[in-house]
Design a protein around this motif. Structure first.
Motif, PDB file in Angstrom:
ATOM      1  N   ASP A  69       0.757  -1.084  -0.072  1.00 16.02           N
ATOM      2  CA  ASP A  69       0.314   0.092   0.340  1.00 16.02           C
ATOM      3  C   ASP A  69       0.589   1.270   0.185  1.00 16.02           C
ATOM      4  O   ASP A  69      -0.094   2.562  -0.185  1.00 16.02           O
ATOM      5  N   TYR A  70       2.537   1.337   0.062  1.00 17.70           N
ATOM      6  CA  TYR A  70       2.757   1.850   0.237  1.00 17.70           C
ATOM      7  C   TYR A  70       3.820   2.507  -0.407  1.00 17.70           C
ATOM      8  O   TYR A  70       4.504   3.573  -0.466  1.00 17.70           O
ATOM      9  N   ILE A  71       4.022   1.690  -1.436  1.00 18.90           N
ATOM     10  CA  ILE A  71       4.537   1.585  -2.728  1.00 18.90           C
ATOM     11  C   ILE A  71       4.385   1.788  -3.551  1.00 18.90           C
ATOM     12  O   ILE A  71       3.157   2.168  -4.265  1.00 18.90           O
ATOM     13  N   LEU A  72       5.006   3.460  -4.230  1.00 13.34           N
ATOM     14  CA  LEU A  72       4.669   3.651  -5.692  1.00 13.34           C
ATOM     15  C   LEU A  72       5.104   2.638  -7.068  1.00 13.34           C
ATOM     16  O   LEU A  72       4.550   3.625  -8.066  1.00 13.34           O
ATOM     17  N   GLY A  73       6.298   2.743  -7.190  1.00 11.38           N
ATOM     18  CA  GLY A  73       6.195   1.776  -7.970  1.00 11.38           C
ATOM     19  C   GLY A  73       8.081   1.258  -8.256  1.00 11.38           C
ATOM     20  O   GLY A  73       8.322   1.302  -6.962  1.00 11.38           O
ATOM     21  N   TYR A  74       8.804   1.042  -9.546  1.00 12.14           N
ATOM     22  CA  TYR A  74       9.857   0.182  -8.763  1.00 12.14           C
ATOM     23  C   TYR A  74      10.939   0.576 -10.292  1.00 12.14           C
ATOM     24  O   TYR A  74       9.924   1.066 -11.342  1.00 12.14           O
ATOM     25  N   THR A  75      12.213   0.909 -10.077  1.00 16.36           N
ATOM     26  CA  THR A  75      12.711   1.164 -10.644  1.00 16.36           C
ATOM     27  C   THR A  75      14.091   0.817 -10.783  1.00 16.36           C
ATOM     28  O   THR A  75      14.331  -0.275  -9.617  1.00 16.36           O
ATOM     29  N   VAL A  76      15.299   0.811 -11.641  1.00 18.50           N
ATOM     30  CA  VAL A  76      16.448   0.096 -12.050  1.00 18.50           C
ATOM     31  C   VAL A  76      17.423   1.062 -11.517  1.00 18.50           C
ATOM     32  O   VAL A  76      17.822   2.126 -11.041  1.00 18.50           O
ATOM     33  N   PHE A  77      18.222   0.072 -10.503  1.00 20.08           N
ATOM     34  CA  PHE A  77      18.847   0.956  -9.129  1.00 20.08           C
ATOM     35  C   PHE A  77      20.113  -0.126  -9.805  1.00 20.08           C
ATOM     36  O   PHE A  77      20.629  -1.035  -9.182  1.00 20.08           O
ATOM     37  N   ASN A  78      21.545   1.020  -9.560  1.00 19.46           N
ATOM     38  CA  ASN A  78      23.049   0.600  -9.821  1.00 19.46           C
ATOM     39  C   ASN A  78      23.682   0.915  -8.734  1.00 19.46           C
ATOM     40  O   ASN A  78      23.830   2.106  -8.619  1.00 19.46           O
ATOM     41  N   ASP A  79      23.502  -0.257  -7.704  1.00 16.79           N
ATOM     42  CA  ASP A  79      24.771   0.438  -6.140  1.00 16.79           C
ATOM     43  C   ASP A  79      25.749   0.262  -7.234  1.00 16.79           C
ATOM     44  O   ASP A  79      26.927  -0.491  -6.439  1.00 16.79           O
ATOM     45  N   ILE A  80      26.593   1.298  -7.365  1.00 15.62           N
ATOM     46  CA  ILE A  80      27.961   1.354  -7.834  1.00 15.62           C
ATOM     47  C   ILE A  80      29.174   1.200  -6.500  1.00 15.62           C
ATOM     48  O   ILE A  80      27.995   1.922  -6.007  1.00 15.62           O
ATOM     49  N   THR A  81      30.502   0.599  -6.953  1.00 16.70           N
ATOM     50  CA  THR A  81      30.418   0.009  -5.545  1.00 16.70           C
ATOM     51  C   THR A  81      32.306   0.541  -6.362  1.00 16.70           C
ATOM     52  O   THR A  81      32.793   0.214  -7.114  1.00 16.70           O
ATOM     53  N   TYR A  82      33.323   0.975  -4.978  1.00  8.98           N
ATOM     54  CA  TYR A  82      34.687   1.394  -5.813  1.00  8.98           C
ATOM     55  C   TYR A  82      35.073  -0.028  -4.387  1.00  8.98           C
ATOM     56  O   TYR A  82      35.530   0.626  -3.498  1.00  8.98           O
ATOM     57  N   PRO A  83      35.446  -1.093  -4.939  1.00  3.32           N
ATOM     58  CA  PRO A  83      36.219  -2.402  -3.612  1.00  3.32           C
ATOM     59  C   PRO A  83      37.049  -1.412  -3.287  1.00  3.32           C
ATOM     60  O   PRO A  83      37.006  -1.629  -1.498  1.00  3.32           O
ATOM     61  N   PRO A  84      37.732  -0.958  -3.082  1.00  2.96           N
ATOM     62  CA  PRO A  84      39.473  -0.471  -2.721  1.00  2.96           C
ATOM     63  C   PRO A  84      39.116   0.307  -1.778  1.00  2.96           C
ATOM     64  O   PRO A  84      39.670   0.526  -0.212  1.00  2.96           O
ATOM     65  N   GLY A  85      37.765   1.018  -1.674  1.00  7.73           N
ATOM     66  CA  GLY A  85      37.512   2.211  -0.905  1.00  7.73           C
ATOM     67  C   GLY A  85      36.821   1.222   0.742  1.00  7.73           C
ATOM     68  O   GLY A  85      37.116   2.284   1.518  1.00  7.73           O
ATOM     69  N   MET A  86      36.705  -0.113   0.718  1.00 10.42           N
ATOM     70  CA  MET A  86      36.418  -0.413   2.001  1.00 10.42           C
ATOM     71  C   MET A  86      37.652  -0.446   2.677  1.00 10.42           C
ATOM     72  O   MET A  86      37.190  -0.225   3.647  1.00 10.42           O
ATOM     73  N   LYS A  87      38.584  -0.999   1.967  1.00  6.30           N
ATOM     74  CA  LYS A  87      40.171  -1.052   3.310  1.00  6.30           C
ATOM     75  C   LYS A  87      40.282   0.342   3.271  1.00  6.30           C
ATOM     76  O   LYS A  87      41.170   0.249   5.053  1.00  6.30           O
ATOM     77  N   GLU A  88      40.268   1.385   2.993  1.00 14.67           N
ATOM     78  CA  GLU A  88      40.267   2.530   2.967  1.00 14.67           C
ATOM     79  C   GLU A  88      39.682   3.497   4.291  1.00 14.67           C
ATOM     80  O   GLU A  88      40.253   3.946   5.705  1.00 14.67           O
ATOM     81  N   ASP A  89      38.715   2.690   4.233  1.00 14.75           N
ATOM     82  CA  ASP A  89      37.438   2.729   5.741  1.00 14.75           C
ATOM     83  C   ASP A  89      38.080   1.813   6.646  1.00 14.75           C
ATOM     84  O   ASP A  89      37.561   2.279   7.814  1.00 14.75           O
ATOM     85  N   SER A  90      38.794   0.839   6.776  1.00 13.89           N
ATOM     86  CA  SER A  90      38.424   0.181   8.347  1.00 13.89           C
ATOM     87  C   SER A  90      39.908   0.531   8.767  1.00 13.89           C
ATOM     88  O   SER A  90      40.620   1.568   8.892  1.00 13.89           O
ATOM     89  N   TYR A  91      39.508   0.529  10.054  1.00 12.22           N
ATOM     90  CA  TYR A  91      40.655   0.381  11.172  1.00 12.22           C
ATOM     91  C   TYR A  91      40.630  -0.019  11.912  1.00 12.22           C
ATOM     92  O   TYR A  91      40.508  -1.164  12.242  1.00 12.22           O
ATOM     93  N   TYR A  92      42.047  -0.007  13.204  1.00 12.22           N
ATOM     94  CA  TYR A  92      42.496  -0.881  14.560  1.00 12.22           C
ATOM     95  C   TYR A  92      41.785  -0.005  15.693  1.00 12.22           C
ATOM     96  O   TYR A  92      42.118   1.487  15.459  1.00 12.22           O
ATOM     97  N   ALA A  93      41.331  -0.950  16.283  1.00 11.11           N
ATOM     98  CA  ALA A  93      40.891   0.175  17.461  1.00 11.11           C
ATOM     99  C   ALA A  93      41.505  -1.143  19.020  1.00 11.11           C
ATOM    100  O   ALA A  93      41.185  -2.414  18.490  1.00 11.11           O
ATOM    101  N   MET A  94      41.535  -1.146  20.037  1.00  5.09           N
ATOM    102  CA  MET A  94      41.734  -1.928  21.135  1.00  5.09           C
ATOM    103  C   MET A  94      40.231  -2.155  21.476  1.00  5.09           C
ATOM    104  O   MET A  94      39.308  -1.448  22.106  1.00  5.09           O
ATOM    105  N   ARG A  95      39.893  -3.758  21.458  1.00  3.05           N
ATOM    106  CA  ARG A  95      38.513  -4.342  21.477  1.00  3.05           C
ATOM    107  C   ARG A  95      38.673  -4.951  22.574  1.00  3.05           C
ATOM    108  O   ARG A  95      39.673  -6.933  21.850  1.00  3.05           O
ATOM    109  N   ARG A  96      37.864  -5.996  23.133  1.00  4.50           N
ATOM    110  CA  ARG A  96      37.424  -7.348  23.620  1.00  4.50           C
ATOM    111  C   ARG A  96      37.608  -8.645  22.643  1.00  4.50           C
ATOM    112  O   ARG A  96      36.229  -8.311  22.158  1.00  4.50           O
ATOM    113  N   ASP A  97      37.858  -9.541  21.866  1.00  5.75           N
ATOM    114  CA  ASP A  97      37.770  -9.877  21.279  1.00  5.75           C
ATOM    115  C   ASP A  97      36.644 -11.492  22.091  1.00  5.75           C
ATOM    116  O   ASP A  97      36.834 -11.926  23.171  1.00  5.75           O
TER     117      ASP A  97
END
Length: 286
Positions: free
Chosen positions: A129-157
């Protein structure tokens, strides 16, 4: 099935209904009104189907995107739909160029669900009842960017209970939220004749080569489950675009690392049965 298109004639943005090769100008979605001025598809400049208030994307929603083949196993691994946001300003229309860095890019063909009215705590049985319609969506991705956003932190394993230096994957930002990384279109299609939205062929191509080949029946969580869960978390505003997650890649062992070499002016295609074929050239930037 009604097929809407947003387009420009000169500098004026218009809305129309597509019938064959013709577009009949109208003034609003879903309202009965006389057909206005007529245009040819060949003479218009496409715009994105709606000006989205939000773009909310679903992650890892098919087994192949997490490296397994069984849907029940995948559901147990993922537990619930996972979401991230793209800025509405990164959306581009059919035929507009995707700005790609030199080293990597990949398509992710997805169904874009366009929300008609404000959603909050909507059960699966009422989602349509809440959907107007559908379209094609392309979730473009730059895979190396994930490594750039990774980080180290001191956490409980959780494995051994000890605090130690651990690597965290980080957010989906540099890999997903970039200018032009949300192509959508060409049309907004209502569901009267689509049939089962959770059983449509989905493909992507790059430079003439088939990259993805799947079906929305692979979704771990159906469109109804996605919207039910999302509306529990947040009020979804009208004219939001909610994407479904993508299907896997051909001959790819690790979907998270899969990427293509950018080629200037290569055409990237995202195609969904009964909804449309979205085409965008790539433009390499430094």
């Amino acid at each position: 099935m009604t097929k809407y298109v947003s387009f420009y004639v000169g500098n004026v943005r218009k809305l129309g209904i597509v019938e064959g090769d013709n577009i009949y100008e109208i003034h609003d979605f879903g309202k009965e009104e006389p057909k206005g001025k007529t245009y040819k598809l060949s003479e218009i400049v496409f715009d994105i189907p709606v000006l989205p208030s939000a773009i909310i994307c679903t992650l890892v929603n098919t087994p192949r995107m997490i490296g397994v083949s069984n849907k029940e196993e995948a559901r147990e691994m993922v537990k619930s739909p996972k979401f991230f946001l793209k800025l509405p300003t990164v959306a581009i229309a059919h035929k507009q160029p995707i700005l790609s860095l030199e080293d990597a890019i990949r398509p992710e063909v997805e169904i874009g669900i366009v929300i008609k009215s404000k959603m909050k705590d909507v059960p699966k049985s009422k989602v349509k009842d809440y959907i107007l319609g559908y379209t094609v969506f392309n979730d473009i991705t730059y895979p190396p960017g994930m490594k750039e956003d990774s980080y180290y932190a001191m956490r409980r394993d959780p494995a051994d209970g000890k605090i130690k230096k651990m690597l965290f994957r980080g957010t989906h930002f540099r890999n997903k939220v970039r200018d032009t990384f949300a192509p959508m279109g060409p049309y907004l299609v209502t569901d009267e004749e689509i049939g089962d939205i959770n059983s449509l062929k989905m493909r992507s191509y790059y430079n003439g080569e088939l990259v993805q080949d799947g079906n929305s029946n692979e979704f771990i969580f159906s469109i109804e489950e996605i919207l039910e869960e999302l509306s529990k978390i947040v009020t979804i505003p009208p004219l939001s675009v909610v994407s479904t997650g993508s299907v896997g890649y051909i001959n790819a062992q690790d979907a998270s690392e899969f990427h293509l070499k950018p080629i200037e002016n290569a055409i990237m295609v995202a195609e969904i049965e009964k909804i449309g074929r979205l085409e965008n050239p790539t433009k390499i930037i430094k």
